[in-house]
Design a protein around this motif. Sequence first.
Motif, PDB file in Angstrom:
ATOM      1  N   GLY A 203       9.189  11.319 -10.584  1.00  0.00           N
ATOM      2  CA  GLY A 203       9.216   9.915 -11.010  1.00  0.00           C
ATOM      3  C   GLY A 203       9.535   8.943  -9.892  1.00  0.00           C
ATOM      4  N   HIS A 204       9.548   9.405  -8.628  1.00  0.00           N
ATOM      5  CA  HIS A 204       9.864   8.445  -7.558  1.00  0.00           C
ATOM      6  C   HIS A 204       8.686   7.488  -7.338  1.00  0.00           C
ATOM      7  N   ILE A 205       9.003   6.271  -6.927  1.00  0.00           N
ATOM      8  CA  ILE A 205       7.988   5.322  -6.451  1.00  0.00           C
ATOM      9  C   ILE A 205       8.444   4.855  -5.071  1.00  0.00           C
ATOM     10  N   GLY A 206       7.471   4.658  -4.142  1.00  0.00           N
ATOM     11  CA  GLY A 206       7.879   4.607  -2.750  1.00  0.00           C
ATOM     12  C   GLY A 206       8.627   5.910  -2.536  1.00  0.00           C
ATOM     13  N   PHE A 207       9.744   5.871  -1.806  1.00  0.00           N
ATOM     14  CA  PHE A 207      10.593   7.062  -1.754  1.00  0.00           C
ATOM     15  C   PHE A 207      11.923   6.776  -2.453  1.00  0.00           C
TER      16      PHE A 207
ATOM     17  N   SER B 159       2.450  10.913  10.226  1.00  0.00           N
ATOM     18  CA  SER B 159       3.131   9.643   9.953  1.00  0.00           C
ATOM     19  C   SER B 159       2.267   8.833   8.987  1.00  0.00           C
ATOM     20  N   TYR B 160       2.901   7.967   8.245  1.00  0.00           N
ATOM     21  CA  TYR B 160       2.135   7.143   7.308  1.00  0.00           C
ATOM     22  C   TYR B 160       1.332   6.077   8.047  1.00  0.00           C
ATOM     23  N   TYR B 161       1.804   5.726   9.239  1.00  0.00           N
ATOM     24  CA  TYR B 161       1.032   4.820  10.105  1.00  0.00           C
ATOM     25  C   TYR B 161      -0.316   5.471  10.420  1.00  0.00           C
TER      26      TYR B 161
ATOM     27  N   ASN C  18       3.144  -1.488   3.937  1.00  0.00           N
ATOM     28  CA  ASN C  18       3.239  -0.147   3.361  1.00  0.00           C
ATOM     29  C   ASN C  18       4.619   0.112   2.779  1.00  0.00           C
ATOM     30  N   LEU C  19       4.631   0.985   1.795  1.00  0.00           N
ATOM     31  CA  LEU C  19       5.860   1.253   1.049  1.00  0.00           C
ATOM     32  C   LEU C  19       6.924   1.970   1.857  1.00  0.00           C
ATOM     33  N   ASP C  20       6.488   2.910   2.693  1.00  0.00           N
ATOM     34  CA  ASP C  20       7.502   3.799   3.276  1.00  0.00           C
ATOM     35  C   ASP C  20       6.999   4.476   4.549  1.00  0.00           C
ATOM     36  N   GLU C  21       7.935   5.068   5.258  1.00  0.00           N
ATOM     37  CA  GLU C  21       7.599   5.815   6.487  1.00  0.00           C
ATOM     38  C   GLU C  21       8.704   6.841   6.745  1.00  0.00           C
TER      39      GLU C  21
ATOM     40  N   LEU D 201       0.811  -1.223   0.000  1.00  0.00           N
ATOM     41  CA  LEU D 201       0.000   0.000   0.000  1.00  0.00           C
ATOM     42  C   LEU D 201       0.842   1.270   0.000  1.00  0.00           C
ATOM     43  N   ALA D 202       0.258   2.307  -0.596  1.00  0.00           N
ATOM     44  CA  ALA D 202       0.922   3.608  -0.698  1.00  0.00           C
ATOM     45  C   ALA D 202       0.134   4.639   0.102  1.00  0.00           C
ATOM     46  N   THR D 203       0.800   5.742   0.424  1.00  0.00           N
ATOM     47  CA  THR D 203       0.115   6.857   1.076  1.00  0.00           C
ATOM     48  C   THR D 203       0.097   8.042   0.110  1.00  0.00           C
ATOM     49  N   GLY D 204      -0.233   9.226   0.606  1.00  0.00           N
ATOM     50  CA  GLY D 204      -0.293  10.404  -0.261  1.00  0.00           C
ATOM     51  C   GLY D 204      -1.719  10.651  -0.739  1.00  0.00           C
ATOM     52  N   ALA D 205      -1.882  11.697  -1.555  1.00  0.00           N
ATOM     53  CA  ALA D 205      -3.222  12.092  -1.997  1.00  0.00           C
ATOM     54  C   ALA D 205      -3.807  11.089  -3.001  1.00  0.00           C
ATOM     55  N   SER D 206      -2.972  10.519  -3.854  1.00  0.00           N
ATOM     56  CA  SER D 206      -3.480   9.696  -4.971  1.00  0.00           C
ATOM     57  C   SER D 206      -4.387   8.545  -4.550  1.00  0.00           C
ATOM     58  N   PRO D 207      -4.039   7.766  -3.519  1.00  0.00           N
ATOM     59  CA  PRO D 207      -4.883   6.601  -3.214  1.00  0.00           C
ATOM     60  C   PRO D 207      -6.108   6.901  -2.351  1.00  0.00           C
TER      61      PRO D 207
ATOM     62  N   LYS E  26       0.681  18.100 -12.558  1.00  0.00           N
ATOM     63  CA  LYS E  26       2.043  18.056 -12.003  1.00  0.00           C
ATOM     64  C   LYS E  26       2.682  16.686 -12.201  1.00  0.00           C
ATOM     65  N   LYS E  27       1.897  15.677 -12.546  1.00  0.00           N
ATOM     66  CA  LYS E  27       2.441  14.331 -12.785  1.00  0.00           C
ATOM     67  C   LYS E  27       2.657  14.061 -14.280  1.00  0.00           C
ATOM     68  N   ALA E  28       2.312  15.018 -15.145  1.00  0.00           N
ATOM     69  CA  ALA E  28       2.348  14.774 -16.590  1.00  0.00           C
ATOM     70  C   ALA E  28       3.775  14.476 -17.090  1.00  0.00           C
TER      71      ALA E  28
ATOM     72  N   LEU F 264       0.585   1.880  -6.136  1.00  0.00           N
ATOM     73  CA  LEU F 264       1.635   2.910  -6.175  1.00  0.00           C
ATOM     74  C   LEU F 264       1.061   4.264  -6.560  1.00  0.00           C
ATOM     75  N   GLY F 265       1.606   5.326  -5.964  1.00  0.00           N
ATOM     76  CA  GLY F 265       1.479   6.667  -6.516  1.00  0.00           C
ATOM     77  C   GLY F 265       2.796   6.945  -7.224  1.00  0.00           C
ATOM     78  N   VAL F 266       3.003   8.160  -7.647  1.00  0.00           N
ATOM     79  CA  VAL F 266       4.276   8.504  -8.290  1.00  0.00           C
ATOM     80  C   VAL F 266       4.612   9.953  -7.948  1.00  0.00           C
ATOM     81  N   GLY F 267       5.892  10.206  -7.713  1.00  0.00           N
ATOM     82  CA  GLY F 267       6.311  11.579  -7.421  1.00  0.00           C
ATOM     83  C   GLY F 267       6.404  12.395  -8.705  1.00  0.00           C
ATOM     84  N   ARG F 268       6.413  13.718  -8.548  1.00  0.00           N
ATOM     85  CA  ARG F 268       6.582  14.590  -9.731  1.00  0.00           C
ATOM     86  C   ARG F 268       7.911  14.301 -10.411  1.00  0.00           C
TER      87      ARG F 268
HETATM   88  C1  F6R Z   1       3.853   7.333  -0.515  1.00  0.00           C
HETATM   89  C2  F6R Z   1       4.681   7.081  -1.687  1.00  0.00           C
HETATM   90  C3  F6R Z   1       4.971   8.160  -2.662  1.00  0.00           C
HETATM   91  C4  F6R Z   1       3.718   8.826  -3.213  1.00  0.00           C
HETATM   92  C5  F6R Z   1       4.092   9.942  -4.190  1.00  0.00           C
HETATM   93  C6  F6R Z   1       2.874  10.647  -4.740  1.00  0.00           C
HETATM   94  O1  F6R Z   1       3.684   6.142   0.222  1.00  0.00           O
HETATM   95  O2  F6R Z   1       5.124   6.007  -1.829  1.00  0.00           O
HETATM   96  O3  F6R Z   1       5.704   7.603  -3.737  1.00  0.00           O
HETATM   97  O4  F6R Z   1       2.933   7.863  -3.850  1.00  0.00           O
HETATM   98  O5  F6R Z   1       4.906  10.870  -3.546  1.00  0.00           O
HETATM   99  O6  F6R Z   1       2.219  11.327  -3.713  1.00  0.00           O
HETATM  100  P1  F6R Z   1       0.790  12.010  -3.955  1.00  0.00           P
HETATM  101  O7  F6R Z   1      -0.161  10.915  -4.217  1.00  0.00           O
HETATM  102  O8  F6R Z   1       0.507  12.745  -2.677  1.00  0.00           O
HETATM  103  O9  F6R Z   1       0.948  12.925  -5.133  1.00  0.00           O
END
Ligand code: F6R
Length: 239
Positions: free
Chosen positions: A136-140, A79-81, A65-68, A34-40, A199-201, A130-134
């Motif tokens: 391109g990160h996955i997890g951290f 916290s992601y917990y 969970n992917l990260d903390e 599982l992932a955290t953040g706004a996407s899920p 922002k993810k484009a 998974l979500g994705v960072g701007r």
């Molecule tokens: C969080 C994680 C991160 C987020 C990514 C996108 O557990 O693994 O990779 O998925 O930073 O975050 P949001 O969804 O907030 O744009």
Amino acid sequence: MELIVKENAEEIGQAVGELFCKAIEKKPNIVLGLATGASPIPTYRYIAHACEAGRISLRDVRTYNLDEYVDLPRNDKNSYYTFMHRELFDHTDIREENVHFLNGNAPDPQAECAAYDRALEHAQVDLQLLGVGRNGHIGFNEPSNVFTKGSFKVQLTESTLEANSKYFDENPMPHYALTMGIGSIMKARKIVMIATGEKKADAMKAMICGEVSPLCPASILQFHHNVVVYMDKAAAKYV
Ligand code: F6R
């Protein structure tokens, strides 16, 4: 890589939520990554409603969970917990002993990561969200010169600090996190990614159309045999 474009984040939440509900119905003791953040969040709402309505049960589901964040108390509101309990677990019948996180407060982060990797190896994730960072990160797993294998302690990049610092209104945002490595993420049987917003484009373009490179960690998903990417129109704009 299967690409699915939906109108907006709500529609993605319904589609991915339904995918997860069906997977749980089919295999009640499924192992979820599982992932955290706004996407899920819309997805977690959908799963929580299905559980509250008695359609599915998470009693035998196990989660990793992917990260903390590092050095953030477990019960801190950021916290992601705390996030996972607030957005999903507290609305379900999941058992606390089936819920797993990297412990960002572990006295020996390296030992903590090694133990998490052993547990992951043993459990074998069936379905990874998974979500994705701007960037391109996955997890951290931030952009770097190498693809990581197992879990490790990572220094967050400026891009990630900028994206996530809005949640930290009182205390400063931690600059370090523990994260599952790319190698562990790639071991999941099936991976579902959610990307929404303009922002993810750029990250979507690099991940889908670019070379497989640790400079865009998500691009490694091109090498996984069972990945579905859900994007809204804004995130899919260059694809
Ligand atoms: C969080 C994680 C991160 C987020 C990514 C996108 O557990 O693994 O990779 O998925 O930073 O975050 P949001 O969804 O907030 O744009």
